[in-house]
Design a protein around this motif. Structure first.
Motif, mmCIF file in Angstrom:
data_model
loop_
_atom_site.group_PDB
_atom_site.id
_atom_site.type_symbol
_atom_site.label_atom_id
_atom_site.label_comp_id
_atom_site.label_asym_id
_atom_site.label_seq_id
_atom_site.Cartn_x
_atom_site.Cartn_y
_atom_site.Cartn_z
ATOM 1 N N LYS A 45 0.823 -1.218 0.000
ATOM 2 C CA LYS A 45 0.000 0.000 0.000
ATOM 3 C C LYS A 45 0.856 1.267 0.000
ATOM 4 O O LYS A 45 0.560 2.225 -0.711
ATOM 5 C CB LYS A 45 -0.930 0.016 1.208
ATOM 6 N N TYR A 46 1.918 1.286 0.796
ATOM 7 C CA TYR A 46 2.655 2.528 1.013
ATOM 8 C C TYR A 46 3.954 2.655 0.220
ATOM 9 O O TYR A 46 4.526 3.738 0.166
ATOM 10 C CB TYR A 46 2.929 2.716 2.505
ATOM 11 N N TYR A 78 -6.193 -10.514 -2.597
ATOM 12 C CA TYR A 78 -5.790 -9.269 -1.943
ATOM 13 C C TYR A 78 -4.808 -8.445 -2.766
ATOM 14 O O TYR A 78 -4.661 -7.248 -2.527
ATOM 15 C CB TYR A 78 -5.178 -9.538 -0.580
ATOM 16 N N ILE A 79 -4.104 -9.093 -3.694
ATOM 17 C CA ILE A 79 -3.119 -8.387 -4.514
ATOM 18 C C ILE A 79 -3.254 -8.814 -5.964
ATOM 19 O O ILE A 79 -3.821 -9.867 -6.273
ATOM 20 C CB ILE A 79 -1.657 -8.640 -4.043
ATOM 21 N N SER A 80 -2.711 -7.977 -6.839
ATOM 22 C CA SER A 80 -2.572 -8.324 -8.246
ATOM 23 C C SER A 80 -1.170 -7.915 -8.676
ATOM 24 O O SER A 80 -0.547 -7.053 -8.045
ATOM 25 C CB SER A 80 -3.636 -7.632 -9.092
ATOM 26 N N LEU A 93 -2.404 -3.571 -4.474
ATOM 27 C CA LEU A 93 -3.539 -4.061 -3.692
ATOM 28 C C LEU A 93 -4.780 -4.072 -4.569
ATOM 29 O O LEU A 93 -4.974 -3.174 -5.382
ATOM 30 C CB LEU A 93 -3.805 -3.153 -2.494
ATOM 31 N N THR A 94 -5.602 -5.061 -4.366
ATOM 32 C CA THR A 94 -6.923 -5.073 -4.988
ATOM 33 C C THR A 94 -7.882 -4.371 -4.032
ATOM 34 O O THR A 94 -7.523 -4.103 -2.867
ATOM 35 C CB THR A 94 -7.400 -6.517 -5.213
ATOM 36 N N PRO A 95 -9.095 -4.079 -4.471
ATOM 37 C CA PRO A 95 -10.079 -3.513 -3.540
ATOM 38 C C PRO A 95 -10.283 -4.411 -2.310
ATOM 39 O O PRO A 95 -10.443 -3.906 -1.192
ATOM 40 C CB PRO A 95 -11.354 -3.418 -4.392
ATOM 41 N N LEU A 96 -10.229 -5.734 -2.507
ATOM 42 C CA LEU A 96 -10.364 -6.655 -1.374
ATOM 43 C C LEU A 96 -9.174 -6.523 -0.416
ATOM 44 O O LEU A 96 -9.332 -6.581 0.804
ATOM 45 C CB LEU A 96 -10.483 -8.095 -1.896
ATOM 46 N N GLU A 99 -9.648 -3.468 1.554
ATOM 47 C CA GLU A 99 -10.702 -3.698 2.540
ATOM 48 C C GLU A 99 -10.182 -4.443 3.764
ATOM 49 O O GLU A 99 -10.498 -4.066 4.899
ATOM 50 C CB GLU A 99 -11.840 -4.492 1.890
ATOM 51 N N ILE A 100 -9.355 -5.469 3.559
ATOM 52 C CA ILE A 100 -8.850 -6.239 4.706
ATOM 53 C C ILE A 100 -7.900 -5.376 5.542
ATOM 54 O O ILE A 100 -7.889 -5.475 6.775
ATOM 55 C CB ILE A 100 -8.207 -7.581 4.285
ATOM 56 N N LEU A 101 -7.123 -4.531 4.891
ATOM 57 C CA LEU A 101 -6.273 -3.606 5.653
ATOM 58 C C LEU A 101 -7.123 -2.670 6.496
ATOM 59 O O LEU A 101 -6.831 -2.435 7.671
ATOM 60 C CB LEU A 101 -5.388 -2.781 4.708
ATOM 61 N N GLU A 102 -8.169 -2.138 5.894
ATOM 62 C CA GLU A 102 -9.058 -1.225 6.608
ATOM 63 C C GLU A 102 -9.761 -1.930 7.770
ATOM 64 O O GLU A 102 -9.870 -1.385 8.868
ATOM 65 C CB GLU A 102 -10.090 -0.642 5.642
ATOM 66 N N GLN A 103 -10.235 -3.154 7.534
ATOM 67 C CA GLN A 103 -10.943 -3.902 8.578
ATOM 68 C C GLN A 103 -10.041 -4.191 9.779
ATOM 69 O O GLN A 103 -10.507 -4.215 10.910
ATOM 70 C CB GLN A 103 -11.459 -5.235 8.029
#
Length: 140
Positions: A45-46, A78-80, A93-96, A99-103
Motif C-alpha cells: 500500500k505505502y 488481496y493483490i494483483s 492491492l486489490t479492492p479486497l 478492505e482487509i487492511l481497513e478492517q
C-alpha cells in the motif's frame, strides 16, 4: 551456574518477536490473515511501484519466502501483479486487499498502542536506537 541463553540478545529479541507475532496473530485470526501477510499488504500500500525484490529487501527476508506469502495473498484476491518488463512484476492491492487492511487497522492500532503505552517516549526512542545498532552490527 548462570544460564547464558537467558542473557543472549538474539534469544531475547527472538522470544519477544515470537510473542508479538503470536499475540497479533490471535487478534487477526478472525480475519483469516496472519501478521506476515498483513505486513506485506501494508508495504504494498505505502511503497510506490513495489515488487518482490524490494519487499524482500525491506523485510530482510529471502525472495522465496516473500514469493510464497505473495502467492497466498494473490490466491485470497488481496493483490494483483502486472509486468513492467520480462523480469519485474509490480504488485498492487486489490479492492479486497484495501478492505482487509481497513478492517484490521483499528485492532492493529490498539495492539500497537497497548505495547507503546507501557513505555515512555524516551524508552521507545532508545529501543529503536538499540535495535538499529543490532541491525547495523549484523549488516557489517
Amino acid at each position: 551456574m548462570e544460564n547464558k541463553l537467558l542473557k543472549s540478545i538474539g534469544f531475547n529479541v527472538n522470544l519477544t518477536a515470537n510473542l508479538l507475532n503470536s499475540s497479533i496473530n490471535q487478534i487477526l485470526h478472525k480475519y483469516s490473515i496472519a501478521i506476515e501477510q498483513r505486513v506485506l499488504l501494508e508495504i504494498i500500500k505505502y511503497e510506490d511501484q513495489v515488487n518482490q525484490t524490494r519487499i524482500a529487501q525491506i523485510l530482510r527476508k529471502d525472495k522465496t519466502t516473500i514469493s510464497r506469502t505473495l502467492k497466498t495473498l494473490e490466491n485470497k484476491g488481496y493483490i494483483s501483479k502486472y509486468s513492467i518488463d520480462k523480469r519485474t512484476n509490480v504488485i498492487n492491492l486489490t479492492p479486497l486487499g484495501e478492505e482487509i487492511l481497513e478492517q484490521t487497522e483499528k485492532e492493529v492500532k490498539i495492539f500497537r498502542d497497548k505495547i507503546s503505552s507501557k513505555l515512555s517516549n524516551q524508552e521507545i526512542e532508545q529501543l529503536f536506537t538499540t535495535l538499529d545498532k543490532v541491525v547495523y552490527a549484523l549488516s557489517e
